[in-house]
Design a protein around this motif. Structure first.
Motif, PDB file in Angstrom:
ATOM      1  N   ASP A  80       0.832  -1.201   0.000  1.00 16.48           N
ATOM      2  CA  ASP A  80       0.000   0.000   0.000  1.00 16.48           C
ATOM      3  C   ASP A  80       0.870   1.255   0.000  1.00 16.48           C
ATOM      4  O   ASP A  80       0.607   2.211  -0.742  1.00 16.48           O
ATOM      5  CB  ASP A  80      -0.901   0.032   1.244  1.00 16.48           C
ATOM      6  N   LEU A  81       1.904   1.258   0.841  1.00 16.63           N
ATOM      7  CA  LEU A  81       2.784   2.417   0.934  1.00 16.63           C
ATOM      8  C   LEU A  81       3.545   2.633  -0.371  1.00 16.63           C
ATOM      9  O   LEU A  81       3.755   3.781  -0.796  1.00 16.63           O
ATOM     10  CB  LEU A  81       3.762   2.247   2.099  1.00 16.63           C
ATOM     11  N   ALA A  82       3.940   1.533  -1.006  1.00 19.53           N
ATOM     12  CA  ALA A  82       4.648   1.645  -2.283  1.00 19.53           C
ATOM     13  C   ALA A  82       3.733   2.236  -3.356  1.00 19.53           C
ATOM     14  O   ALA A  82       4.156   3.072  -4.160  1.00 19.53           O
ATOM     15  CB  ALA A  82       5.159   0.275  -2.722  1.00 19.53           C
ATOM     16  N   ARG A  83       2.475   1.805  -3.372  1.00 15.78           N
ATOM     17  CA  ARG A  83       1.510   2.349  -4.334  1.00 15.78           C
ATOM     18  C   ARG A  83       1.295   3.838  -4.097  1.00 15.78           C
ATOM     19  O   ARG A  83       1.243   4.637  -5.037  1.00 15.78           O
ATOM     20  CB  ARG A  83       0.172   1.613  -4.214  1.00 15.78           C
ATOM     21  N   LEU A  84       1.185   4.228  -2.829  1.00 17.20           N
ATOM     22  CA  LEU A  84       0.990   5.638  -2.511  1.00 17.20           C
ATOM     23  C   LEU A  84       2.202   6.458  -2.950  1.00 17.20           C
ATOM     24  O   LEU A  84       2.061   7.567  -3.480  1.00 17.20           O
ATOM     25  CB  LEU A  84       0.752   5.808  -1.009  1.00 17.20           C
ATOM     26  N   GLY A  85       3.383   5.895  -2.759  1.00 23.52           N
ATOM     27  CA  GLY A  85       4.598   6.606  -3.110  1.00 23.52           C
ATOM     28  C   GLY A  85       4.811   6.758  -4.606  1.00 23.52           C
ATOM     29  O   GLY A  85       5.578   7.635  -5.033  1.00 23.52           O
ATOM     30  N   SER A  86       4.138   5.954  -5.401  1.00 23.48           N
ATOM     31  CA  SER A  86       4.296   6.033  -6.856  1.00 23.48           C
ATOM     32  C   SER A  86       3.118   6.728  -7.538  1.00 23.48           C
ATOM     33  O   SER A  86       3.174   7.020  -8.726  1.00 23.48           O
ATOM     34  CB  SER A  86       4.473   4.634  -7.450  1.00 23.48           C
ATOM     35  N   ALA A  87       2.041   6.975  -6.776  1.00 26.85           N
ATOM     36  CA  ALA A  87       0.861   7.625  -7.354  1.00 26.85           C
ATOM     37  C   ALA A  87       1.057   9.137  -7.403  1.00 26.85           C
ATOM     38  O   ALA A  87       1.904   9.696  -6.702  1.00 26.85           O
ATOM     39  CB  ALA A  87      -0.378   7.284  -6.529  1.00 26.85           C
ATOM     40  N   GLU A  88       0.253   9.796  -8.221  1.00 29.18           N
ATOM     41  CA  GLU A  88       0.324  11.252  -8.334  1.00 29.18           C
ATOM     42  C   GLU A  88      -1.070  11.835  -8.487  1.00 29.18           C
ATOM     43  O   GLU A  88      -2.005  11.152  -8.923  1.00 29.18           O
ATOM     44  CB  GLU A  88       1.181  11.664  -9.535  1.00 29.18           C
ATOM     45  N   GLY A  89      -1.204  13.111  -8.117  1.00 30.39           N
ATOM     46  CA  GLY A  89      -2.447  13.823  -8.339  1.00 30.39           C
ATOM     47  C   GLY A  89      -3.654  13.187  -7.682  1.00 30.39           C
ATOM     48  O   GLY A  89      -3.597  12.758  -6.529  1.00 30.39           O
ATOM     49  N   ARG A  90      -4.771  13.124  -8.441  1.00 34.55           N
ATOM     50  CA  ARG A  90      -6.012  12.588  -7.888  1.00 34.55           C
ATOM     51  C   ARG A  90      -5.852  11.154  -7.411  1.00 34.55           C
ATOM     52  O   ARG A  90      -6.421  10.767  -6.383  1.00 34.55           O
ATOM     53  CB  ARG A  90      -7.125  12.660  -8.940  1.00 34.55           C
ATOM     54  N   GLU A  91      -5.092  10.343  -8.135  1.00 32.94           N
ATOM     55  CA  GLU A  91      -4.885   8.953  -7.717  1.00 32.94           C
ATOM     56  C   GLU A  91      -4.255   8.897  -6.331  1.00 32.94           C
ATOM     57  O   GLU A  91      -4.669   8.095  -5.482  1.00 32.94           O
ATOM     58  CB  GLU A  91      -3.992   8.221  -8.721  1.00 32.94           C
ATOM     59  N   ALA A  92      -3.256   9.739  -6.078  1.00 38.49           N
ATOM     60  CA  ALA A  92      -2.603   9.770  -4.768  1.00 38.49           C
ATOM     61  C   ALA A  92      -3.570  10.262  -3.698  1.00 38.49           C
ATOM     62  O   ALA A  92      -3.597   9.730  -2.573  1.00 38.49           O
ATOM     63  CB  ALA A  92      -1.362  10.657  -4.819  1.00 38.49           C
ATOM     64  N   GLU A  93      -4.350  11.269  -4.033  1.00 38.42           N
ATOM     65  CA  GLU A  93      -5.309  11.825  -3.073  1.00 38.42           C
ATOM     66  C   GLU A  93      -6.322  10.766  -2.639  1.00 38.42           C
ATOM     67  O   GLU A  93      -6.571  10.576  -1.442  1.00 38.42           O
ATOM     68  CB  GLU A  93      -6.044  13.008  -3.705  1.00 38.42           C
ATOM     69  N   VAL A  94      -6.913  10.094  -3.612  1.00 38.74           N
ATOM     70  CA  VAL A  94      -7.935   9.090  -3.309  1.00 38.74           C
ATOM     71  C   VAL A  94      -7.337   7.927  -2.523  1.00 38.74           C
ATOM     72  O   VAL A  94      -7.926   7.457  -1.542  1.00 38.74           O
ATOM     73  CB  VAL A  94      -8.601   8.591  -4.613  1.00 38.74           C
ATOM     74  N   LEU A  95      -6.160   7.459  -2.938  1.00 47.52           N
ATOM     75  CA  LEU A  95      -5.538   6.345  -2.235  1.00 47.52           C
ATOM     76  C   LEU A  95      -5.214   6.725  -0.789  1.00 47.52           C
ATOM     77  O   LEU A  95      -5.456   5.956   0.138  1.00 47.52           O
ATOM     78  CB  LEU A  95      -4.264   5.907  -2.972  1.00 47.52           C
TER      79      LEU A  95
END
Length: 229
Positions: free
Chosen positions: A153-168
């Motif tokens: 989960d933390l790895a996904r958050l660290g690689s996401a950007e913008g709205r995707e990062a916000e929602v996650l």
């Protein structure tokens, strides 16, 4: 958003006042100190909550700093900053109590959340990762405690950007807060130290408010909250 953190700030103030009183009472001698200000046992609810919530809070701080670097959305950045600041301060208080009590911050033979199954006076219990009375709060495979994110989960958050990062982030923090509320309510009911009970109740109240705020923020972004269970 300032009102969201009023309960947490009030709890910190009360906890500090109680802590000063407990320290003075202890200085006057063990016999003169009330039971609630005496040093908790190694496996008590007071000590177990302090250890587990310090770890729980640390991950919330970590996730909040990650998302501040992954989005320019001001409401999410403000929320992340407030969560990081509040929980870092609370974590410092919990670890400070353990130091004051002369208790370790890690106990090798203590499973996470075992204090939830005790009456505050002994080692053991069967609640474990089920969180006792925390209905609907579970530990995901690969996570340390209920509500906590996994390394993936933390790895996904660290690689996401913008709205995707916000929602996650909002979804992960929603689960995280649900676990935190159940833990805090457990301490508010079981802990003997009045300062710790006050802090725990303030945590529960503030995080409940933040849960509603995050639900609204997810809705504004056209996203659903995480599935229960």
């Amino acid at each position: 958003m300032t009102r969201t953190y009023w309960a947490a700030g009030t709890a910190v103030g009360l906890a500090l006042l109680f802590a000063v009183g407990a320290t003075v009472a202890t200085a006057g001698g063990a016999d003169s100190a009330p039971a609630s200000s005496r040093t908790p046992g190694l496996y008590s609810a007071d000590a177990g909550f302090a250890r587990d919530m310090a770890v729980h809070h640390q991950q919330a701080v970590e996730m909040s700093f990650i998302v501040r670097d992954r989005t320019k959305d001001e409401p999410v950045r403000v929320l992340a900053y407030d969560i990081a600041n509040t929980q870092a301060n609370q974590r410092g208080m919990l670890l400070g109590w353990l130091d004051m009590w002369g208790l370790p911050k890690v106990v090798a033979d203590e499973p996470p959340m075992s204090w939830m199954g005790t009456d505050g006076s002994g080692h053991g219990g069967t609640a474990g990762h089920s969180m006792g009375g925390g209905a609907g709060v579970v530990t995901k495979p690969g996570a340390l405690m209920p509500g906590m994110a996994t390394k993936e989960d933390l790895a996904r958050l660290g690689s996401a950007e913008g709205r995707e990062a916000e929602v996650l982030y909002l979804r992960l923090m929603t689960d995280h807060h649900k676990g935190g509320v159940a833990m805090a309510e457990g301490c508010a009911a079981q802990c003997a130290n009045p300062a710790e009970r006050a802090l725990a109740q303030g945590m529960a109240d503030a995080q409940q408010s933040e849960l509603q705020l995050m639900a609204d923020m997810l809705k504004q972004r056209g996203a659903e909250p995480p599935a229960a269970g």
